[in-house]
Design a protein around this motif. Sequence first.
Motif, PDB file in Angstrom:
ATOM      1  N   LEU A 456       0.827  -1.208   0.000  1.00 57.12           N
ATOM      2  CA  LEU A 456       0.000   0.000   0.000  1.00 57.12           C
ATOM      3  C   LEU A 456       0.862   1.259   0.000  1.00 57.12           C
ATOM      4  N   ALA A 457       1.993   1.226   0.697  1.00 52.86           N
ATOM      5  CA  ALA A 457       2.891   2.378   0.672  1.00 52.86           C
ATOM      6  C   ALA A 457       3.460   2.587  -0.730  1.00 52.86           C
ATOM      7  N   GLN A 458       3.865   1.481  -1.351  1.00 49.78           N
ATOM      8  CA  GLN A 458       4.427   1.586  -2.703  1.00 49.78           C
ATOM      9  C   GLN A 458       3.369   2.033  -3.712  1.00 49.78           C
ATOM     10  N   ALA A 459       2.170   1.466  -3.612  1.00 46.09           N
ATOM     11  CA  ALA A 459       1.116   1.760  -4.593  1.00 46.09           C
ATOM     12  C   ALA A 459       0.583   3.180  -4.459  1.00 46.09           C
ATOM     13  N   THR A 460       0.556   3.688  -3.223  1.00 44.37           N
ATOM     14  CA  THR A 460       0.040   5.042  -3.010  1.00 44.37           C
ATOM     15  C   THR A 460       1.109   6.105  -3.155  1.00 44.37           C
ATOM     16  N   GLY A 461       2.372   5.709  -2.977  1.00 50.77           N
ATOM     17  CA  GLY A 461       3.450   6.688  -2.989  1.00 50.77           C
ATOM     18  C   GLY A 461       3.501   7.517  -1.721  1.00 50.77           C
ATOM     19  N   LEU A 462       2.871   7.048  -0.658  1.00 50.36           N
ATOM     20  CA  LEU A 462       2.791   7.788   0.600  1.00 50.36           C
ATOM     21  C   LEU A 462       3.658   7.136   1.680  1.00 50.36           C
ATOM     22  N   ASP A 463       4.121   7.948   2.617  1.00 43.78           N
ATOM     23  CA  ASP A 463       4.803   7.432   3.802  1.00 43.78           C
ATOM     24  C   ASP A 463       3.716   7.024   4.799  1.00 43.78           C
ATOM     25  N   LEU A 464       3.465   5.721   4.914  1.00 44.79           N
ATOM     26  CA  LEU A 464       2.356   5.227   5.731  1.00 44.79           C
ATOM     27  C   LEU A 464       2.804   4.541   7.015  1.00 44.79           C
ATOM     28  N   GLU A 465       4.087   4.665   7.339  1.00 46.64           N
ATOM     29  CA  GLU A 465       4.580   3.979   8.533  1.00 46.64           C
ATOM     30  C   GLU A 465       3.830   4.430   9.778  1.00 46.64           C
ATOM     31  N   GLY A 466       3.744   5.728  10.000  1.00 41.39           N
ATOM     32  CA  GLY A 466       3.043   6.243  11.165  1.00 41.39           C
ATOM     33  C   GLY A 466       1.551   5.971  11.104  1.00 41.39           C
ATOM     34  N   PHE A 467       0.991   6.054   9.909  1.00 41.10           N
ATOM     35  CA  PHE A 467      -0.443   5.793   9.717  1.00 41.10           C
ATOM     36  C   PHE A 467      -0.807   4.404  10.202  1.00 41.10           C
ATOM     37  N   PHE A 468      -0.080   3.385   9.739  1.00 40.19           N
ATOM     38  CA  PHE A 468      -0.392   2.009  10.138  1.00 40.19           C
ATOM     39  C   PHE A 468      -0.029   1.741  11.595  1.00 40.19           C
ATOM     40  N   ASN A 469       1.068   2.326  12.071  1.00 37.71           N
ATOM     41  CA  ASN A 469       1.392   2.163  13.485  1.00 37.71           C
ATOM     42  C   ASN A 469       0.273   2.705  14.363  1.00 37.71           C
ATOM     43  N   GLN A 470      -0.300   3.817  13.938  1.00 41.84           N
ATOM     44  CA  GLN A 470      -1.373   4.451  14.711  1.00 41.84           C
ATOM     45  C   GLN A 470      -2.616   3.581  14.751  1.00 41.84           C
TER      46      GLN A 470
END
Length: 548
Positions: A456-470
């Motif tokens: 999902l991070a690769q496909a969206t091009g977004l930094d989602l580390e904090g998003f998923f941790n949250q």
Amino acid sequence: MHKIVFLLAFITISLSGNSQSLLVEKNNFSHQDTLRGSITPEREWWDLTYYHLDITVNPDKKFISGKNTIQYNVLHPYSVLQIDLQAPLKITKAIQNHKELQINKDGNAHFIQLIDTQKKGVINTIDIYYEGHPKEAIKAPWDGGISWKKDSIGNHFIASSCQGLGASVWWPNKDHMYDEVDSMLISVNVPKGLTNVSNGRLKSVEEKENSTTFNWFVSNPINNYGVNINIGNYVNFSEVYKGEKGDLDMNYFVLDYNLEKAKKQFKDAPKMMKAFEHWFGPYPFYEDSFKLVEVPYLGMEHQSSVTYGNKFENGYLGRDLSGTGWGLKFDFIIIHEAGHEWFANNITNKDIADMWIHESFTAYSESLFLEYYYGKKAASEYVIGTRKNIKNDRPLIGTYHVNKEGSGDIYYKGANMLHTLRQLINDDEKWRHILRTLNSKFYHQTVTTKQIEDYLAQATGLDLEGFFNQYLRTTKIPALEYKIYKREVKFNWNHVVDNFKMPVEIIINKKSYFINPSDKKINTLKVDSDINSFKVNSNYYINSYYVK
């Protein structure tokens, strides 16, 4: 009572050929939980290729007997093979190459001592014979086991359900999610006059004087808990759906006196197929067909044999779980359980701790079904309405290697997490492409949370580390705190993890703005006129507070 493990030690576990160290801490998990939930040395050396489950079901005695023939590929030599079967069922013998093998039992784990040398790359077969009275499900499908019921006119009405508890509650197998069997034959002998419906396609029926054997073949990989038996006085009707991969056989099995109700209610099935093929890509099991099967409990996502007990009503037993009215526009069990064909049966979690992958995407699919037929506004209202069911009691991810899933919030907190992610992408066609590619990239695979996060991070091009941790690893809901002045808004995040990055849409004087709050400092947005109205887009699953 389980023996509690108070051991602090490192247990080396092999996962897909790579060694990992599992730190077992002082907790409430038992030795049996570890045997059930980890990839033990007695599991990791062999890869499942084929099952033939061949059983006789005696409804009057609530008794099952028979054998499971297990075919496997040797990944590396080893001499002990773990098979799981839960009491009070008993393994009576294990046979390989006409030799009876020694079985060392440790609770529900049975360690088969092999005589023949297991050579790497060789396909071997072992027969596991068993019998007994399987655990009876008291409140299926949540507690699991066999439901030994009668229909309204006194005929036997029997079904299995075992998600979480494990398929070993009613048949012997390698009971861990990471290894799916490539194909399977299910042979079920029942008393004359009854019909058994299982997964896949019906290959043959063998009639005897007082009994009938139904042989069902599954040609695609299948997870253990997806295997089922359903026994009753069934009648059948069917249709052919013109789908993305051609003709799809859709079969329906219901009690004879419910036939007319089912013909009306099951019209949601082809509607479901059309909507979900649009959003998720082709139905993953064309070769095995799609079935809805009436059962004496609410329903479950058994692969190509989805079970149904929603009393031929819209909603969830006639109720709208969202409280918006939109939940009464569809039969919840047909839509939700069939949605699992893509998320649970096509894409399957390797460890039950990652069950959010199954339930979050599938709960979210309910709103996508609504969007396909009633529009985006209806879908948003529905998924937002389900927030009232969220408890935020535990994280969505459970405890690894002990067969422990996370919070019940894996349904609607997970769905709202995905709905929030869609807002960040802010491109409906891209979102649809991501969901479809997810199902093609991980087609018929078992996966980890990390694989889904990385994709999902690769496909969206977004930094989602904090998003998923949250959203996956804490129970904290991001809090947008804001203060309104005459022509400016000051805002910041509170209750967020490190590296939490999420732009949010706000509406000021009916005009849209995207802001990027921080938890490290207070940000400011200035506008051209006095602020008369302010609101936060409710599609984001966050809390928002006005600070005086």
